[in-house]
Design an enzyme around this catalytic site. Structure first.
Site, PDB file in Angstrom:
ATOM      1  N   ARG A 274      39.120  59.505  45.532  1.00 59.18           N
ATOM      2  CA  ARG A 274      39.730  58.163  45.568  1.00 59.18           C
ATOM      3  C   ARG A 274      41.250  58.241  45.525  1.00 59.18           C
ATOM      4  NH1 ARG A 274      38.660  54.436  41.202  1.00 59.18           N
ATOM      5  NH2 ARG A 274      40.264  53.318  42.310  1.00 59.18           N
TER       6      ARG A 274
ATOM      7  N   CYS B 224      38.120  52.226  38.255  1.00 55.87           N
ATOM      8  CA  CYS B 224      37.683  53.143  37.203  1.00 55.87           C
ATOM      9  C   CYS B 224      37.270  52.406  35.934  1.00 55.87           C
ATOM     10  CB  CYS B 224      38.828  54.096  36.860  1.00 55.87           C
ATOM     11  SG  CYS B 224      39.162  55.263  38.169  1.00 55.87           S
TER      12      CYS B 224
ATOM     13  N   ARG C 125      38.968  45.578  32.098  1.00 54.27           N
ATOM     14  CA  ARG C 125      39.755  45.254  33.289  1.00 54.27           C
ATOM     15  C   ARG C 125      39.451  43.851  33.856  1.00 54.27           C
ATOM     16  NH1 ARG C 125      40.559  50.432  37.046  1.00 54.27           N
ATOM     17  NH2 ARG C 125      42.605  49.532  37.232  1.00 54.27           N
TER      18      ARG C 125
ATOM     19  N   ASP D 255      48.323  56.674  33.569  1.00 52.55           N
ATOM     20  CA  ASP D 255      47.642  57.599  34.498  1.00 52.55           C
ATOM     21  C   ASP D 255      48.113  59.051  34.325  1.00 52.55           C
ATOM     22  OD1 ASP D 255      46.301  55.387  35.807  1.00 52.55           O
ATOM     23  OD2 ASP D 255      48.277  54.901  36.578  1.00 52.55           O
TER      24      ASP D 255
ATOM     25  N   LYS E 245      48.827  56.434  45.970  1.00 51.53           N
ATOM     26  CA  LYS E 245      47.548  55.701  45.980  1.00 51.53           C
ATOM     27  C   LYS E 245      47.735  54.274  45.464  1.00 51.53           C
ATOM     28  CE  LYS E 245      43.773  55.095  42.849  1.00 51.53           C
ATOM     29  NZ  LYS E 245      44.435  54.338  41.802  1.00 51.53           N
ATOM     30  N   ASN E 246      48.620  54.095  44.494  1.00 55.68           N
ATOM     31  CA  ASN E 246      48.790  52.760  43.924  1.00 55.68           C
ATOM     32  C   ASN E 246      49.833  51.933  44.660  1.00 55.68           C
ATOM     33  OD1 ASN E 246      46.781  53.321  42.201  1.00 55.68           O
ATOM     34  ND2 ASN E 246      48.057  53.637  40.384  1.00 55.68           N
TER      35      ASN E 246
HETATM   36  N1  EPU Z   1      44.748  42.877  32.429  1.00 52.92           N
HETATM   37  C1  EPU Z   1      44.110  41.761  31.955  1.00 52.92           C
HETATM   38  N2  EPU Z   1      43.888  40.742  32.821  1.00 52.92           N
HETATM   39  C2  EPU Z   1      44.261  40.799  34.138  1.00 52.92           C
HETATM   40  C3  EPU Z   1      44.911  41.959  34.615  1.00 52.92           C
HETATM   41  C4  EPU Z   1      45.160  42.983  33.735  1.00 52.92           C
HETATM   42  O1  EPU Z   1      43.765  41.679  30.772  1.00 52.92           O
HETATM   43  O2  EPU Z   1      44.003  39.834  34.887  1.00 52.92           O
HETATM   44  C5  EPU Z   1      44.993  44.000  31.504  1.00 52.92           C
HETATM   45  C6  EPU Z   1      44.164  45.231  31.879  1.00 52.92           C
HETATM   46  O3  EPU Z   1      42.852  45.135  31.388  1.00 52.92           O
HETATM   47  C7  EPU Z   1      44.968  46.353  31.289  1.00 52.92           C
HETATM   48  C8  EPU Z   1      46.401  45.870  31.458  1.00 52.92           C
HETATM   49  O4  EPU Z   1      46.333  44.463  31.634  1.00 52.92           O
HETATM   50  O5  EPU Z   1      44.686  46.464  29.928  1.00 52.92           O
HETATM   51  C9  EPU Z   1      47.134  46.488  32.609  1.00 52.92           C
HETATM   52  O6  EPU Z   1      46.434  46.306  33.817  1.00 52.92           O
HETATM   53  P1  EPU Z   1      47.176  46.237  35.216  1.00 52.92           P
HETATM   54  O7  EPU Z   1      46.870  44.917  35.842  1.00 52.92           O
HETATM   55  O8  EPU Z   1      48.582  46.632  35.028  1.00 52.92           O
HETATM   56  O9  EPU Z   1      46.425  47.388  36.011  1.00 52.92           O
HETATM   57  P2  EPU Z   1      45.866  47.356  37.489  1.00 52.92           P
HETATM   58  O10 EPU Z   1      46.784  46.666  38.399  1.00 52.92           O
HETATM   59  O11 EPU Z   1      44.439  46.957  37.469  1.00 52.92           O
HETATM   60  C10 EPU Z   1      47.106  49.518  38.289  1.00 52.92           C
HETATM   61  C11 EPU Z   1      46.677  50.851  38.831  1.00 52.92           C
HETATM   62  C12 EPU Z   1      46.095  51.690  37.713  1.00 52.92           C
HETATM   63  C13 EPU Z   1      47.140  51.852  36.630  1.00 52.92           C
HETATM   64  C14 EPU Z   1      47.616  50.485  36.140  1.00 52.92           C
HETATM   65  C15 EPU Z   1      48.729  50.568  35.114  1.00 52.92           C
HETATM   66  C16 EPU Z   1      46.088  50.336  41.098  1.00 52.92           C
HETATM   67  C17 EPU Z   1      45.011  50.190  42.115  1.00 52.92           C
HETATM   68  N3  EPU Z   1      45.680  50.640  39.872  1.00 52.92           N
HETATM   69  O12 EPU Z   1      45.905  48.909  37.813  1.00 52.92           O
HETATM   70  O13 EPU Z   1      45.810  52.950  38.275  1.00 52.92           O
HETATM   71  O14 EPU Z   1      46.591  52.566  35.561  1.00 52.92           O
HETATM   72  O15 EPU Z   1      48.068  49.701  37.257  1.00 52.92           O
HETATM   73  O16 EPU Z   1      49.816  51.266  35.637  1.00 52.92           O
HETATM   74  O17 EPU Z   1      47.258  50.181  41.379  1.00 52.92           O
HETATM   75  C18 EPU Z   1      44.706  55.016  38.473  1.00 52.92           C
HETATM   76  O18 EPU Z   1      45.476  55.235  39.411  1.00 52.92           O
HETATM   77  O19 EPU Z   1      43.925  55.870  37.989  1.00 52.92           O
HETATM   78  C19 EPU Z   1      44.701  53.661  37.889  1.00 52.92           C
HETATM   79  C20 EPU Z   1      43.755  53.241  37.070  1.00 52.92           C
END
Ligand code: EPU
Length: 452
Positions: free
Chosen positions: A434, A137, A142, A325, A40-41
């Protein structure tokens, strides 16, 4: 030769319950085999990469999950084609994509975080990108400040508008960017923007999750030149033109771990076809430490419980650490382990929001603001977030009515209900669609006593 079928989104899925709830009678051991497909990711990002070329792109191993449908709808709304070739294979052609107003993407707004990744490819094509409001989520605030800062460093101008974001750029130019934290999404953002930027981009403190390496492999097939250094530095040499791709995405290691946890809490035995040991090393270490057993064969991994489960202290982290996750279903497992376990969540500040209903079912989980259990003080340590949990076990769980707040919590409630005595009603289960393909069919195949 595969026959072309209907456009995405597909027909109404079997799992789309009218009532959006699942009635679960606990106590059955889950036994048998389930099949997992592409992550999914990873898959939705591979789909976005199709916007970097006018040529045909073909993606295999695609699960029928909501995030795939959302990206399909967004590409289609912009004039692109997303067609299912055969079960699990998509053809994507974006040569007719046109910029559109976020108001035309209202149906997608607040449903996913993926749309922000359209920014780089759209800027390269049109010099402008309209991005609808983001969803995903609720496991913390975020923000997308790292994304926006990275795009600005590459030469874009970002404005927040009532229906989303308006981003413009005359051209994107390679530069040096250092992330404050190895964010998965921002690393993908930079990759998708920098591959066609002028010159070289050097991204430090990048995320290097297997899903990112998968995206890099796909971009390389398209003609991109990207190197990943051992010290979290990714270097991208911008290329003018990119080719189409044919790619089979890596299997979903997060779904695989969820079923592994289901095997432990129900004292069952589940073979997860397509699960890959290499992507799950950290999980398998912890699994083994608490008393889980697994066997790897050519087709996947079988998971079961070796004997009594033991407590553990662990913390979530970016790859190669223990993925956030994995944390939620693992916490449910720890409610059945002997002793006090400590889980320190260092990625999302609110990812323990799901524990109260578990406590109502009989679990004993206490949350703390302090960084417990590890050597590390995390970003949330000096703030007011309840991001450490002490889990006492084993505790008998009893059936309850529970409302799913987010994807991984949803699956975790399902497995808690499977381990509980009596009947549970898990509501709002559509969120689970999802990220978990046909999860109700899989539960049924494994012998769960469920009804919608
Ligand atoms: N963060 C910021 N600012 C930003 C981006 C991130 O402060 O501009 C912070 C976030 O708030 C968080 C941390 O950095 O505290 C990590 O966020 P990251 O950007 O790594 O997460 P993401 O890309 O939004 C993806 C996955 C998540 C998974 C995380 C970490 C997808 C669509 N989502 O999220 O998956 O938990 O990486 O591995 O790829 C799930 O599958 O249930 C899920 C939430």
């Amino acid at each position: 030769m595969a026959k072309e079928a209907i456009k995405m989104p597909l027909v109404k899925r079997k799992n789309d319950s009218e009532k959006d709830q699942l009635v679960i009678r606990g106590g059955k051991k889950l036994k048998g085999e389930i099949v997992i497909r592409g992550a999914k990711n990873s898959i939705p990002k591979c789909m976005v990469a199709a916007l970097l070329t006018n040529e045909q792109c073909v993606l295999h191993n695609v699960p029928d999950i909501k995030d795939v449908r959302i990206v399909s709808e967004m590409i289609q709304a912009m004039g692109g084609e997303v067609v299912q070739l055969e079960e699990g294979s998509l053809k994507i052609i974006t040569k007719n994509v046109q910029p559109i107003n976020p108001r035309q993407l209202k149906h997608i707004a607040r449903k996913s975080r993926i749309p922000i990744l359209f920014a780089g490819p759209l800027l390269r094509r049109f010099g402008t990108a309209m991005i609808p409001e983001l969803g995903g989520c609720s496991i913390g605030p975020r923000p997308v400040d790292y994304h926006m800062h990275a795009l600005e460093k590459l030469g874009a101008t970002v404005s927040t508008i009532p229906s989303g974001y308006h981003i413009t750029s005359k051209k994107l130019t390679g530069t040096k960017i250092r992330l404050p934290y190895p964010s998965v999404g921002t690393t993908e953002q930079v990759l998708l923007a920098a591959v066609k930027a002028d010159g070289v981009t050097e991204l430090s403190n990048a995320a290097v999750e297997p899903e990112i390496i998968d995206l890099i492999s796909l971009l390389q097939k398209m003609g991109a030149i990207i190197s990943v250094d051992i010290d979290r530095v990714i270097t991208v040499i911008g290329t003018g033109e990119l080719r189409g791709y044919e790619h089979s995405a890596l299997p979903d290691r997060l779904e695989a771990a969820s079923w592994a946890c289901a095997a432990l809490v129900t004292d069952g035995k589940i073979h997860v076809k397509n699960a890959r040991q290499l992507d799950m090393t950290t999980f398998l270490n912890k699994y083994q430490q608490i008393g889980g057993r697994f066997e790897v064969d050519e087709s996947g991994i079988t998971f079961w419980k070796g004997g009594a489960l033991h407590s553990i202290a662990l913390e979530t982290d970016v790859h190669p650490g223990f993925v956030t996750d994995w944390q939620q279903p693992f916490v449910v497992v720890l409610t059945q382990a002997h002793g006090a376990s400590i889980v320190h969540e260092t990625v999302y500040e609110e990812r323990f929001g799901f524990v109260e209903p578990l406590n109502n079912m009989g679990a004993q989980i206490q949350l703390y603001r302090e960084c417990l259990g590890g050597n590390k003080r995390c970003r949330f340590g000096q703030r007011n977030h309840y991001h450490s949990a002490v889990i006492m076990g084993p505790t008998a769980l009893k059936g309850a009515e529970i409302v799913v707040p987010d994807l991984r919590a949803g699956f975790s409630y399902v497995i808690a209900a499977l381990a509980a005595e009596g009947v549970s009603v898990v509501k709002n289960i559509d969120i689970i669609n999802r990220g978990y393909e046909n999860f109700i069919d899989k539960l049924t195949a494994l012998g769960a006593a469920i009804d919608v």
